[in-house]
Design a protein around this motif. Structure first.
Motif: not given
Length: 332
Positions: A101-115
């Motif tokens: 969640m924090l990586s989304i908020f701070w670095f816009n890292s929105m992708e997550i592997d399906f598995s």
């Protein structure tokens, strides 16, 4: 936030042209996109501050509980063993959610592997079920301590506590196992965007372009027949506890005995009320704004790990005394 840029970044997951097929599925998408809190993207940095603070307090508080109980032989009893189980569960639960969640908020890292998404889903729901089971075990502990005090040490022996803990873990792991299994079987089409900061069962299943009633019905089964039964068992325990308390001869004895249950009651309310509200709102609250859905879901999974060590630290005199003694000893 526009969805097109995210779709372009994962173009290999999008449907082919209409000439190829009316609906093209990708039953094994390589990634999902977690939007964070839709509608509040511009405030993600500011939202991250209280969330990061909550995570830091939860980690510090739960590790403190574990440290004090391990350090003090006088706390090596069923009540504190169950409290340690709760602390470990809270640590795993919050760590399953907050870093991504924090990586989304701070670095816009929105992708997550399906598995990875299915793994996160499993851990979140599994440890939520474990927490519910531990609360039932703690209610049992209070019931035996108040209603059968002379038999407490013979009923809740260390082997019995270990078996209860193992049963809680196995139940949580097995009950939630169908969640990722079923989710991995559905075809996904048109979008892989999850309007959440983490992967939860109902949000992932809603992306499938198939009849997912099996997943929905199983989710309701877990909600009502697993957590519902847990709540019934807790309610039955506290009915017996209240009967025993009211039968005590003096008001002071009643208040003192009930005080031993207050911490557990606060923890129960903090866990079950937001959880039921969040689950029902996802299924039946179509007119509720999306960001409100997400915020309630965050409250459900983040508040208990934060509050549990604080509640038990404030309300449990034995933990207060050991913590105070530890600081005074270190100060000397």
């Amino acid at each position: 936030m526009q969805e097109t840029p995210f779709c372009l970044r994962v173009g290999h997951l999008l449907p082919y042209s209409m000439s190829d097929s009316n609906t093209t599925d990708f039953s094994n998408p390589s990634t999902f996109i977690l939007l964070g809190i839709p509608g509040l993207e511009v405030a993600h940095i500011w939202i991250s501050i209280p969330f990061c603070t909550m995570y830091a307090i939860a980690v510090l508080g739960n590790f403190t509980i574990l440290f004090i109980v391990k350090r003090e032989p006088s706390l090596h009893g069923p009540m504190y063993y169950f409290l340690c189980m709760l602390a470990v569960t809270d640590l795993v639960l919050s760590t399953s959610i907050l870093p991504k969640m924090l990586s989304i908020f701070w670095f816009n890292s929105m992708e997550i592997d399906f598995s990875a998404c299915l793994t996160q889903m499993y851990f979140i729901h599994c440890f939520l079920e474990m927490e519910s089971g531990i609360l039932v075990a703690m209610a049992l502990d209070r019931y035996v301590a108040i209603c059968h005090p002379l038999r407490y040490s013979t009923i809740l022996t260390n082997p019995v506590v270990a078996k209860i803990g193992l049963a809680v873990v196995l139940r949580g792991g097995l009950v939630i196992l169908p969640y990722p299994f079923l989710a991995s079987q559905w075809p996904y089409c048109t979008t892989n965007i999850i309007p959440q900061p983490y992967c939860v069962h109902i949000a992932v299943v809603k992306l499938a372009c198939a009849d997912t009633r099996v997943s929905s019905y199983y989710g309701l089964f877990v909600l009502f027949c697993v957590k519902g039964l847990d709540m019934i068992f807790i309610a039955m325990s506290y009915i017996q506890i209240l009967r025993a308390i009211l039968s005590l001869p003096t008001k002071d004895a009643q208040v003192k005995t009930f005080g031993t249950c207050v911490s557990h009651l606060f923890v129960i309310l903090a866990f079950y009320i937001p959880g039921l509200f969040s689950s029902l709102m996802y299924r039946f609250g179509q007119n509720v704004p999306g960001h409100f859905h997400v915020l309630i879901a965050n409250v459900y999974v983040l508040i208990p790990p934060l509050l549990n060590p604080i509640i038990y630290g404030v309300r449990t005199k034995q933990i207060q005394d050991k913590l105070l003694r530890l600081f005074i000893h270190n100060g000397d």
